[in-house]
Design a protein around this motif. Structure first.
Motif, PDB file in Angstrom:
ATOM      1  N   LEU A  10       3.453  -6.719 -51.522  1.00  0.00           N
ATOM      2  CA  LEU A  10       1.815  -6.425 -51.479  1.00  0.00           C
ATOM      3  C   LEU A  10       2.573  -7.082 -53.091  1.00  0.00           C
ATOM      4  CD1 LEU A  10       0.478  -2.439 -50.595  1.00  0.00           C
ATOM      5  CD2 LEU A  10       0.186  -4.708 -49.430  1.00  0.00           C
ATOM      6  N   ILE A  54       8.053  -1.556 -48.037  1.00  0.00           N
ATOM      7  CA  ILE A  54       6.835  -2.013 -49.218  1.00  0.00           C
ATOM      8  C   ILE A  54       7.377  -2.627 -50.555  1.00  0.00           C
ATOM      9  CG2 ILE A  54       4.683  -1.875 -50.279  1.00  0.00           C
ATOM     10  CD1 ILE A  54       4.130   0.623 -48.921  1.00  0.00           C
ATOM     11  N   ALA A  83      -4.728  -8.462 -50.302  1.00  0.00           N
ATOM     12  CA  ALA A  83      -4.038  -7.263 -49.438  1.00  0.00           C
ATOM     13  C   ALA A  83      -4.794  -6.493 -49.164  1.00  0.00           C
ATOM     14  CB  ALA A  83      -2.566  -8.080 -50.758  1.00  0.00           C
ATOM     15  N   ILE A  85      -2.581  -2.884 -46.409  1.00  0.00           N
ATOM     16  CA  ILE A  85      -1.780  -2.045 -45.878  1.00  0.00           C
ATOM     17  C   ILE A  85      -2.738  -0.591 -45.110  1.00  0.00           C
ATOM     18  CG2 ILE A  85      -1.088  -0.623 -47.959  1.00  0.00           C
ATOM     19  CD1 ILE A  85       2.142  -1.304 -46.262  1.00  0.00           C
ATOM     20  N   ASN A 127      -5.498  -3.659 -54.329  1.00  0.00           N
ATOM     21  CA  ASN A 127      -4.449  -3.784 -52.922  1.00  0.00           C
ATOM     22  C   ASN A 127      -5.147  -3.558 -52.582  1.00  0.00           C
ATOM     23  OD1 ASN A 127      -3.114  -6.276 -53.607  1.00  0.00           O
ATOM     24  ND2 ASN A 127      -1.462  -4.722 -53.885  1.00  0.00           N
TER      25      ASN A 127
END
Length: 135
Positions: A10, A54, A83, A85, A127
């Motif tokens: 990230l 990460i 991005a 997650i 993110n």
């Protein structure tokens, strides 16, 4: 085949803010913090899961990225569209309660029509982090 997810990347635009978010707010452990040419790569991961990490990286570090691409990445990060997650927790409400005071909330805990209960926040770099409830 025996394949696992080892790490994901990230981008960050402020290593100290990202470190505070992932370490202090999410409770991840810091596995590595490396500086080079004024940039930092920080590897974090959930306690008790040493095989999954990460890597928070400076988006400008890739030598194959052009200046125009760097600008686009920076703009997309600022909008929160670069991005994503997905994390998971057995207690979504408690996790959301802890995060909402210090993170930008995108979506409160919601039962999704596709069978997942989740919430969404943004980290300091923009993110998107979706957090699924483990049932």
């Amino acid at each position: 085949m025996d394949i696992t997810i080892h790490s994901t990347f990230l981008p960050h635009d402020d290593p100290d803010a990202s470190l505070a978010f992932y370490r202090d707010l999410l409770g991840f452990e810091v596995r590595n913090d490396v500086g080079y040419n004024g940039m930092r790569w920080i590897t974090v991961g959930p306690v008790g899961q040493p095989g999954t990490s990460i890597v928070l990286h400076p988006p400008a570090a890739d030598p194959g990225v052009t200046e125009d691409e760097r600008r686009t990445i920076t703009e997309m990060m600022a909008k929160g569209t670069y991005a994503i997650i997905t994390l998971a927790t057995p207690d979504l409400d408690a996790t959301f309660e802890r995060l909402q005071a210090d993170a930008e909330v995108v979506q409160e805990p919601t039962e999704q029509p596709y069978g997942v209960r989740d919430c969404a926040v943004r980290d300091p770099a923009g993110n998107l982090i979706r957090i699924n409830e483990i049932r």
